[in-house]
Design an enzyme around this catalytic site. Structure first.
Site, PDB file in Angstrom:
ATOM      1  N   GLY A  50       4.726  -0.387   2.897  1.00  0.00           N
ATOM      2  CA  GLY A  50       4.739  -1.722   2.302  1.00  0.00           C
ATOM      3  C   GLY A  50       5.181  -2.731   3.341  1.00  0.00           C
ATOM      4  N   ALA A  51       4.422  -3.818   3.479  1.00  0.00           N
ATOM      5  CA  ALA A  51       4.678  -4.726   4.605  1.00  0.00           C
ATOM      6  C   ALA A  51       6.140  -5.161   4.764  1.00  0.00           C
ATOM      7  CB  ALA A  51       3.746  -5.940   4.480  1.00  0.00           C
ATOM      8  N   ARG A  92       1.852   1.743  12.820  1.00  0.00           N
ATOM      9  CA  ARG A  92       0.828   1.188  11.916  1.00  0.00           C
ATOM     10  C   ARG A  92       0.514  -0.231  12.391  1.00  0.00           C
ATOM     11  NH1 ARG A  92       1.818   1.722   5.736  1.00  0.00           N
ATOM     12  NH2 ARG A  92      -0.464   1.813   5.748  1.00  0.00           N
ATOM     13  N   GLN A 197      -1.083   4.680  -4.430  1.00  0.00           N
ATOM     14  CA  GLN A 197       0.168   3.922  -4.539  1.00  0.00           C
ATOM     15  C   GLN A 197       0.284   3.255  -5.917  1.00  0.00           C
ATOM     16  OE1 GLN A 197      -1.886   3.906  -1.873  1.00  0.00           O
ATOM     17  NE2 GLN A 197      -0.854   3.259   0.003  1.00  0.00           N
ATOM     18  N   ASP A 238      -0.628  -7.560   3.654  1.00  0.00           N
ATOM     19  CA  ASP A 238      -0.079  -6.929   4.858  1.00  0.00           C
ATOM     20  C   ASP A 238      -0.161  -7.834   6.062  1.00  0.00           C
ATOM     21  OD1 ASP A 238      -1.113  -4.600   2.994  1.00  0.00           O
ATOM     22  OD2 ASP A 238       0.510  -3.846   4.259  1.00  0.00           O
ATOM     23  N   ASN A 247      -5.096  -6.681   2.948  1.00  0.00           N
ATOM     24  CA  ASN A 247      -4.308  -5.944   1.980  1.00  0.00           C
ATOM     25  C   ASN A 247      -4.968  -4.594   1.763  1.00  0.00           C
ATOM     26  OD1 ASN A 247      -1.952  -5.997   0.199  1.00  0.00           O
ATOM     27  ND2 ASN A 247      -3.425  -5.899  -1.470  1.00  0.00           N
ATOM     28  N   LYS A 248      -4.337  -3.772   0.924  1.00  0.00           N
ATOM     29  CA  LYS A 248      -4.849  -2.423   0.691  1.00  0.00           C
ATOM     30  C   LYS A 248      -6.336  -2.395   0.384  1.00  0.00           C
ATOM     31  CE  LYS A 248      -2.949   0.398   1.095  1.00  0.00           C
ATOM     32  NZ  LYS A 248      -2.945   0.940   2.488  1.00  0.00           N
TER      33      LYS A 248
HETATM   34  C1  LIG Z   1       4.534  -5.987  -0.557  1.00  0.00           C
HETATM   35  S1  LIG Z   1       3.269  -5.695   0.540  1.00  0.00           S
HETATM   36  C2  LIG Z   1       2.713  -4.156   0.048  1.00  0.00           C
HETATM   37  C3  LIG Z   1       1.374  -3.858   0.646  1.00  0.00           C
HETATM   38  O1  LIG Z   1       1.504  -2.750   1.542  1.00  0.00           O
HETATM   39  C4  LIG Z   1       0.680  -1.717   1.066  1.00  0.00           C
HETATM   40  O2  LIG Z   1       0.118  -0.963   2.067  1.00  0.00           O
HETATM   41  P1  LIG Z   1       0.723   0.508   2.389  1.00  0.00           P
HETATM   42  O3  LIG Z   1       0.996   1.178   1.080  1.00  0.00           O
HETATM   43  O4  LIG Z   1      -0.392   1.140   3.189  1.00  0.00           O
HETATM   44  O5  LIG Z   1       1.963   0.265   3.211  1.00  0.00           O
HETATM   45  C5  LIG Z   1      -0.395  -2.440   0.290  1.00  0.00           C
HETATM   46  O6  LIG Z   1      -1.349  -3.042   1.123  1.00  0.00           O
HETATM   47  C6  LIG Z   1       0.432  -3.450  -0.434  1.00  0.00           C
HETATM   48  O7  LIG Z   1      -0.250  -4.545  -0.970  1.00  0.00           O
END
Ligand SMILES: CSC[C@H]1O[C@H](OP(=O)(O)O)[C@H](O)[C@@H]1O
Length: 351
Positions: A50-51, A92, A197, A238, A247-248
Protein backbone atom coordinates in the site's frame (compact mmCIF):
# COMPACT_ATOMS: atom_id res chain seq x y z
CA UNK A 1 -11.75 -1.04 18.67
CA UNK A 2 -8.00 -0.54 18.62
CA UNK A 3 -6.90 1.45 15.50
CA UNK A 4 -5.41 -0.87 12.86
CA UNK A 5 -1.74 0.03 12.44
CA UNK A 6 0.12 -2.27 10.02
CA UNK A 7 3.63 -1.00 10.77
CA UNK A 8 5.30 0.04 14.05
CA UNK A 9 8.89 1.26 14.52
CA UNK A 10 10.82 0.25 17.65
CA UNK A 11 14.08 2.27 17.60
CA UNK A 12 15.20 1.05 21.05
CA UNK A 13 15.50 -2.55 19.80
CA UNK A 14 15.89 -1.61 16.84
CA UNK A 15 13.25 -3.32 14.71
CA UNK A 16 10.14 -2.78 12.60
CA UNK A 17 7.00 -4.67 13.57
CA UNK A 18 4.37 -5.32 10.88
CA UNK A 19 1.22 -7.29 10.15
CA UNK A 20 2.10 -9.98 7.56
CA UNK A 21 -0.62 -9.19 5.01
CA UNK A 22 -0.08 -12.21 2.75
CA UNK A 23 -1.64 -14.40 5.47
CA UNK A 24 -4.84 -12.36 6.00
CA UNK A 25 -7.76 -12.82 6.37
CA UNK A 26 -7.40 -16.27 7.90
CA UNK A 27 -4.15 -15.73 9.79
CA UNK A 28 -3.33 -12.55 11.72
CA UNK A 29 0.44 -12.68 12.32
CA UNK A 30 2.73 -9.91 13.48
CA UNK A 31 6.30 -10.23 12.26
CA UNK A 32 9.53 -8.35 12.92
CA UNK A 33 12.04 -6.96 10.45
CA UNK A 34 15.41 -6.69 12.21
CA UNK A 35 17.43 -5.81 9.11
CA UNK A 36 16.88 -3.77 5.96
CA UNK A 37 16.96 -7.04 4.00
CA UNK A 38 14.11 -8.43 6.13
CA UNK A 39 12.13 -5.27 5.37
CA UNK A 40 12.88 -5.39 1.63
CA UNK A 41 11.74 -9.02 1.51
CA UNK A 42 8.47 -8.13 3.28
CA UNK A 43 7.81 -5.31 0.80
CA UNK A 44 8.55 -7.50 -2.23
CA UNK A 45 6.09 -10.23 -1.14
CA UNK A 46 3.46 -7.64 -0.13
CA UNK A 47 3.74 -8.56 3.53
CA UNK A 48 3.91 -4.79 3.85
CA UNK A 49 1.99 -3.03 1.04
CA UNK A 50 0.00 0.00 0.00
CA UNK A 51 1.52 3.29 -1.09
CA UNK A 52 1.46 5.28 2.20
CA UNK A 53 2.47 2.18 4.20
CA UNK A 54 5.41 1.75 1.80
CA UNK A 55 6.35 5.35 2.57
CA UNK A 56 6.33 4.55 6.28
CA UNK A 57 8.32 1.36 5.65
CA UNK A 58 10.89 3.21 3.56
CA UNK A 59 11.31 5.84 6.26
CA UNK A 60 11.67 3.22 9.01
CA UNK A 61 14.10 1.27 6.81
CA UNK A 62 16.48 4.22 6.57
CA UNK A 63 16.28 4.77 10.33
CA UNK A 64 16.84 1.05 10.97
CA UNK A 65 19.92 1.09 8.75
CA UNK A 66 21.27 4.11 10.62
CA UNK A 67 20.69 2.52 14.03
CA UNK A 68 22.32 -0.77 12.96
CA UNK A 69 25.36 0.94 11.43
CA UNK A 70 28.72 0.15 13.06
CA UNK A 71 30.64 2.68 10.98
CA UNK A 72 32.67 5.05 13.12
CA UNK A 73 33.22 7.83 10.61
CA UNK A 74 30.35 10.07 9.52
CA UNK A 75 31.09 9.87 5.76
CA UNK A 76 31.27 6.07 5.89
CA UNK A 77 28.12 5.97 8.03
CA UNK A 78 26.17 8.11 5.53
CA UNK A 79 27.43 6.17 2.53
CA UNK A 80 26.62 2.88 4.26
CA UNK A 81 23.04 3.99 4.93
CA UNK A 82 22.60 5.20 1.35
CA UNK A 83 23.80 1.90 -0.10
CA UNK A 84 21.76 -0.11 2.41
CA UNK A 85 18.68 1.80 1.42
CA UNK A 86 19.10 0.91 -2.25
CA UNK A 87 17.80 -2.51 -1.21
CA UNK A 88 14.49 -0.76 -0.47
CA UNK A 89 14.53 1.43 -3.57
CA UNK A 90 14.79 -1.69 -5.73
CA UNK A 91 11.78 -3.48 -4.24
CA UNK A 92 8.76 -1.89 -5.99
CA UNK A 93 9.12 0.86 -8.63
CA UNK A 94 5.62 2.33 -9.02
CA UNK A 95 4.39 3.55 -5.61
CA UNK A 96 6.06 6.96 -5.27
CA UNK A 97 5.49 7.10 -1.49
CA UNK A 98 8.23 4.49 -0.96
CA UNK A 99 10.80 6.89 -2.38
CA UNK A 100 9.18 9.85 -0.58
CA UNK A 101 9.54 8.09 2.80
CA UNK A 102 13.16 7.10 2.11
CA UNK A 103 14.11 10.60 0.97
CA UNK A 104 12.41 12.30 3.94
CA UNK A 105 14.72 10.46 6.36
CA UNK A 106 17.83 10.62 4.18
CA UNK A 107 17.48 14.40 3.90
CA UNK A 108 17.01 14.59 7.70
CA UNK A 109 20.41 12.96 8.29
CA UNK A 110 22.46 14.50 5.45
CA UNK A 111 23.31 17.65 7.41
CA UNK A 112 24.11 15.86 10.70
CA UNK A 113 27.35 16.83 12.45
CA UNK A 114 27.89 13.45 14.11
CA UNK A 115 26.75 9.84 13.83
CA UNK A 116 24.81 10.08 17.09
CA UNK A 117 23.03 13.19 15.83
CA UNK A 118 22.28 11.46 12.51
CA UNK A 119 20.76 8.47 14.32
CA UNK A 120 18.55 10.72 16.43
CA UNK A 121 17.43 12.74 13.37
CA UNK A 122 16.67 9.51 11.49
CA UNK A 123 14.45 8.15 14.28
CA UNK A 124 12.58 11.44 14.64
CA UNK A 125 12.09 11.78 10.88
CA UNK A 126 10.79 8.20 10.57
CA UNK A 127 8.30 8.74 13.39
CA UNK A 128 7.17 11.99 11.72
CA UNK A 129 6.51 10.20 8.41
CA UNK A 130 4.25 7.76 10.26
CA UNK A 131 2.50 10.43 12.37
CA UNK A 132 2.02 12.66 9.32
CA UNK A 133 0.38 9.80 7.43
CA UNK A 134 -1.98 9.13 10.34
CA UNK A 135 -3.04 12.80 10.37
CA UNK A 136 -3.29 12.89 6.58
CA UNK A 137 -5.53 9.82 6.31
CA UNK A 138 -8.00 11.27 8.82
CA UNK A 139 -7.94 14.59 6.93
CA UNK A 140 -8.60 12.77 3.63
CA UNK A 141 -11.53 11.01 5.28
CA UNK A 142 -12.92 14.35 6.41
CA UNK A 143 -12.43 16.01 3.02
CA UNK A 144 -14.16 13.06 1.34
CA UNK A 145 -17.36 13.51 3.34
CA UNK A 146 -18.48 16.23 0.91
CA UNK A 147 -18.82 13.68 -1.93
CA UNK A 148 -20.53 10.85 -0.02
CA UNK A 149 -24.35 11.18 -0.08
CA UNK A 150 -26.59 9.66 2.59
CA UNK A 151 -27.02 5.92 1.96
CA UNK A 152 -24.34 5.84 -0.74
CA UNK A 153 -23.48 2.47 -2.23
CA UNK A 154 -19.72 2.71 -2.81
CA UNK A 155 -17.58 0.49 -5.01
CA UNK A 156 -13.91 0.16 -4.13
CA UNK A 157 -11.03 -1.85 -5.57
CA UNK A 158 -7.97 -3.42 -3.96
CA UNK A 159 -7.18 -2.26 -0.43
CA UNK A 160 -6.67 1.42 0.28
CA UNK A 161 -7.41 0.93 3.94
CA UNK A 162 -5.60 1.13 7.25
CA UNK A 163 -3.49 -1.85 6.11
CA UNK A 164 -2.16 0.28 3.24
CA UNK A 165 -1.35 3.29 5.42
CA UNK A 166 -0.12 4.20 8.90
CA UNK A 167 -3.79 3.83 9.98
CA UNK A 168 -7.39 4.66 8.88
CA UNK A 169 -6.76 4.49 5.10
CA UNK A 170 -7.33 6.69 2.10
CA UNK A 171 -10.29 5.31 0.11
CA UNK A 172 -11.38 3.34 3.17
CA UNK A 173 -10.59 6.46 5.19
CA UNK A 174 -13.36 8.24 3.28
CA UNK A 175 -15.63 5.23 3.82
CA UNK A 176 -14.81 5.06 7.56
CA UNK A 177 -15.41 8.81 8.00
CA UNK A 178 -18.75 8.56 6.19
CA UNK A 179 -19.75 5.56 8.34
CA UNK A 180 -18.71 7.35 11.53
CA UNK A 181 -20.71 10.43 10.50
CA UNK A 182 -23.83 8.22 10.23
CA UNK A 183 -24.22 8.35 6.42
CA UNK A 184 -25.53 4.73 6.39
CA UNK A 185 -23.22 3.77 3.49
CA UNK A 186 -22.61 0.29 2.08
CA UNK A 187 -19.59 -0.97 0.20
CA UNK A 188 -18.96 -3.34 -2.68
CA UNK A 189 -15.39 -4.62 -2.45
CA UNK A 190 -13.93 -5.95 -5.69
CA UNK A 191 -11.79 -9.01 -5.04
CA UNK A 192 -8.87 -7.60 -7.08
CA UNK A 193 -7.21 -10.41 -8.92
CA UNK A 194 -4.58 -11.77 -8.83
CA UNK A 195 -3.51 -11.07 -5.20
CA UNK A 196 -7.07 -10.50 -3.91
CA UNK A 197 -6.38 -7.48 -1.71
CA UNK A 198 -10.06 -6.56 -1.98
CA UNK A 199 -11.33 -10.02 -1.05
CA UNK A 200 -8.76 -10.67 1.66
CA UNK A 201 -8.00 -7.25 3.16
CA UNK A 202 -10.75 -4.71 2.44
CA UNK A 203 -13.58 -7.04 3.46
CA UNK A 204 -11.63 -8.01 6.59
CA UNK A 205 -11.08 -4.39 7.56
CA UNK A 206 -14.71 -3.35 6.96
CA UNK A 207 -16.23 -6.38 8.74
CA UNK A 208 -13.90 -5.61 11.67
CA UNK A 209 -15.36 -2.08 11.77
CA UNK A 210 -18.97 -3.20 11.36
CA UNK A 211 -19.30 -1.51 7.96
CA UNK A 212 -21.76 -3.07 5.45
CA UNK A 213 -19.58 -4.74 2.79
CA UNK A 214 -20.31 -7.17 -0.04
CA UNK A 215 -17.56 -9.05 -1.83
CA UNK A 216 -17.80 -9.24 -5.62
CA UNK A 217 -15.48 -10.43 -8.35
CA UNK A 218 -13.90 -7.73 -10.52
CA UNK A 219 -16.05 -8.81 -13.48
CA UNK A 220 -19.29 -8.16 -11.54
CA UNK A 221 -18.71 -4.42 -11.12
CA UNK A 222 -20.05 -3.37 -14.54
CA UNK A 223 -23.42 -5.08 -14.20
CA UNK A 224 -23.92 -3.59 -10.71
CA UNK A 225 -23.32 -0.17 -12.27
CA UNK A 226 -25.73 -0.89 -15.10
CA UNK A 227 -28.39 -2.00 -12.58
CA UNK A 228 -28.03 1.34 -10.80
CA UNK A 229 -26.64 -0.33 -7.66
CA UNK A 230 -23.49 1.84 -7.42
CA UNK A 231 -23.62 5.54 -6.51
CA UNK A 232 -19.91 6.24 -6.24
CA UNK A 233 -16.49 4.70 -6.84
CA UNK A 234 -13.62 5.57 -4.46
CA UNK A 235 -10.18 3.98 -4.82
CA UNK A 236 -6.61 4.68 -3.72
CA UNK A 237 -3.51 5.57 -5.72
CA UNK A 238 0.12 4.59 -5.98
CA UNK A 239 1.41 7.45 -8.10
CA UNK A 240 -0.44 10.51 -9.41
CA UNK A 241 1.23 12.16 -12.39
CA UNK A 242 0.23 15.22 -14.43
CA UNK A 243 -2.08 13.31 -16.79
CA UNK A 244 -3.06 10.07 -15.03
CA UNK A 245 -3.39 8.13 -11.78
CA UNK A 246 -1.60 4.82 -11.29
CA UNK A 247 -3.42 2.36 -9.08
CA UNK A 248 -4.02 -1.36 -8.78
CA UNK A 249 -4.64 -3.20 -12.03
CA UNK A 250 -8.35 -3.13 -12.76
CA UNK A 251 -8.84 0.49 -11.66
CA UNK A 252 -8.89 1.76 -15.25
CA UNK A 253 -11.57 -0.81 -16.12
CA UNK A 254 -13.78 0.50 -13.29
CA UNK A 255 -13.13 4.11 -14.35
CA UNK A 256 -14.26 3.39 -17.92
CA UNK A 257 -17.38 1.61 -16.66
CA UNK A 258 -18.15 4.42 -14.20
CA UNK A 259 -17.90 6.98 -17.03
CA UNK A 260 -20.19 4.88 -19.22
CA UNK A 261 -22.80 4.86 -16.44
CA UNK A 262 -22.33 8.49 -15.29
CA UNK A 263 -21.11 7.35 -11.87
CA UNK A 264 -18.69 9.67 -9.98
CA UNK A 265 -15.18 8.16 -9.83
CA UNK A 266 -12.87 9.47 -7.09
CA UNK A 267 -9.29 8.85 -6.09
CA UNK A 268 -8.34 9.27 -2.43
CA UNK A 269 -4.65 9.96 -1.83
CA UNK A 270 -2.25 12.16 0.16
CA UNK A 271 -0.18 14.88 -1.47
CA UNK A 272 2.85 12.60 -1.01
CA UNK A 273 1.44 10.33 -3.72
CA UNK A 274 1.63 13.11 -6.32
CA UNK A 275 4.56 12.99 -8.74
CA UNK A 276 3.29 16.02 -10.57
CA UNK A 277 6.48 16.61 -12.63
CA UNK A 278 6.02 13.24 -14.32
CA UNK A 279 3.59 11.87 -16.92
CA UNK A 280 2.01 8.53 -17.67
CA UNK A 281 4.49 7.41 -20.32
CA UNK A 282 7.44 7.97 -17.95
CA UNK A 283 6.24 5.75 -15.12
CA UNK A 284 7.61 2.24 -14.57
CA UNK A 285 4.73 -0.16 -13.98
CA UNK A 286 5.76 -3.06 -11.75
CA UNK A 287 5.39 -6.46 -13.42
CA UNK A 288 5.14 -9.28 -10.95
CA UNK A 289 5.79 -13.03 -10.84
CA UNK A 290 3.60 -14.94 -13.37
CA UNK A 291 2.96 -17.57 -10.69
CA UNK A 292 0.69 -15.02 -8.95
CA UNK A 293 -1.76 -15.45 -11.83
CA UNK A 294 -1.29 -19.21 -12.32
CA UNK A 295 -2.14 -20.03 -8.70
CA UNK A 296 -3.82 -18.57 -5.64
CA UNK A 297 -1.99 -19.97 -2.60
CA UNK A 298 -2.22 -23.77 -3.22
CA UNK A 299 -4.99 -23.58 -5.79
CA UNK A 300 -3.87 -23.87 -9.43
CA UNK A 301 -5.69 -21.35 -11.60
CA UNK A 302 -3.79 -21.87 -14.87
CA UNK A 303 -1.39 -24.28 -16.61
CA UNK A 304 2.13 -24.04 -15.23
CA UNK A 305 3.48 -23.45 -18.74
CA UNK A 306 1.00 -20.80 -19.89
CA UNK A 307 2.62 -17.42 -20.58
CA UNK A 308 1.33 -14.69 -18.24
CA UNK A 309 1.28 -10.89 -18.26
CA UNK A 310 1.05 -9.62 -14.66
CA UNK A 311 1.28 -5.81 -14.34
CA UNK A 312 0.55 -4.72 -10.75
CA UNK A 313 -0.93 -1.35 -11.76
CA UNK A 314 -2.68 0.50 -14.56
CA UNK A 315 -3.10 4.16 -15.39
CA UNK A 316 -6.42 5.98 -15.36
CA UNK A 317 -6.35 9.15 -17.47
CA UNK A 318 -7.44 12.34 -15.69
CA UNK A 319 -10.55 12.83 -17.85
CA UNK A 320 -12.10 9.70 -16.29
CA UNK A 321 -11.59 11.00 -12.73
CA UNK A 322 -14.23 13.16 -11.01
CA UNK A 323 -11.78 14.35 -8.37
CA UNK A 324 -8.76 13.51 -6.22
CA UNK A 325 -9.60 13.66 -2.50
CA UNK A 326 -6.56 14.87 -0.53
CA UNK A 327 -5.85 16.21 2.95
CA UNK A 328 -6.05 19.75 1.50
CA UNK A 329 -9.19 19.42 -0.57
CA UNK A 330 -10.54 17.82 -3.73
CA UNK A 331 -8.46 18.49 -6.85
CA UNK A 332 -8.76 17.77 -10.53
CA UNK A 333 -5.97 17.34 -13.03
CA UNK A 334 -4.55 19.07 -14.96
CA UNK A 335 -6.52 22.12 -13.71
CA UNK A 336 -5.07 22.10 -10.16
CA UNK A 337 -1.47 21.12 -10.95
CA UNK A 338 -0.07 24.52 -9.99
CA UNK A 339 -1.98 24.52 -6.68
CA UNK A 340 -0.59 21.06 -5.89
CA UNK A 341 2.95 22.20 -6.71
CA UNK A 342 2.56 25.23 -4.41
CA UNK A 343 1.20 23.07 -1.58
CA UNK A 344 4.07 20.60 -1.95
CA UNK A 345 6.54 23.46 -1.71
CA UNK A 346 4.90 24.40 1.57
CA UNK A 347 3.34 27.59 0.27
CA UNK A 348 0.04 28.73 1.69
CA UNK A 349 -2.68 28.33 -0.93
CA UNK A 350 -6.38 29.11 -0.71
CA UNK A 351 -8.05 25.88 -1.82
C1 LIG B 1 -3.67 3.60 0.03
S1 LIG B 1 -2.88 3.27 -1.44
C2 LIG B 1 -3.15 1.60 -1.63
C3 LIG B 1 -2.85 1.16 -3.03
O1 LIG B 1 -1.73 0.27 -3.01
C4 LIG B 1 -2.16 -0.96 -3.52
O2 LIG B 1 -1.19 -1.63 -4.23
P1 LIG B 1 -0.42 -2.88 -3.55
O3 LIG B 1 -1.45 -3.71 -2.84
O4 LIG B 1 0.19 -3.56 -4.75
O5 LIG B 1 0.60 -2.28 -2.63
C5 LIG B 1 -3.31 -0.60 -4.43
O6 LIG B 1 -2.89 -0.05 -5.64
C6 LIG B 1 -4.01 0.41 -3.57
O7 LIG B 1 -4.92 1.25 -4.22
Amino acid sequence: MEPLRPILFHPHIPSIEYIEQTLLPDVYEVRTASTVQDLADAIKRLGIRGAPALGCAGACGVALSALLSRDDSLPEFLSGVRSDVNLLRNTRPTAVNLFYGIDQVLSAIESSKSIEEAKSHAVNAAHEVIEADRRTCHAIGKTGLSIVPEGARILTHCNAGALACAEWGTALGVIRSAHESGRNISVYSCETRPLLQGARLTTWELLRDGIDVTLITDSMAAVLMRKGKIDLVVVGADRIVSDAVFNKIGTYMHAVCAKAHNIPFYIAAPLSTFDEESREDLVIVEERNPEEVRRVRNCITGPSTVPVWNPAFDATPSDLISGIITEYGIFSLPRDLETICQLKMGNKVVV
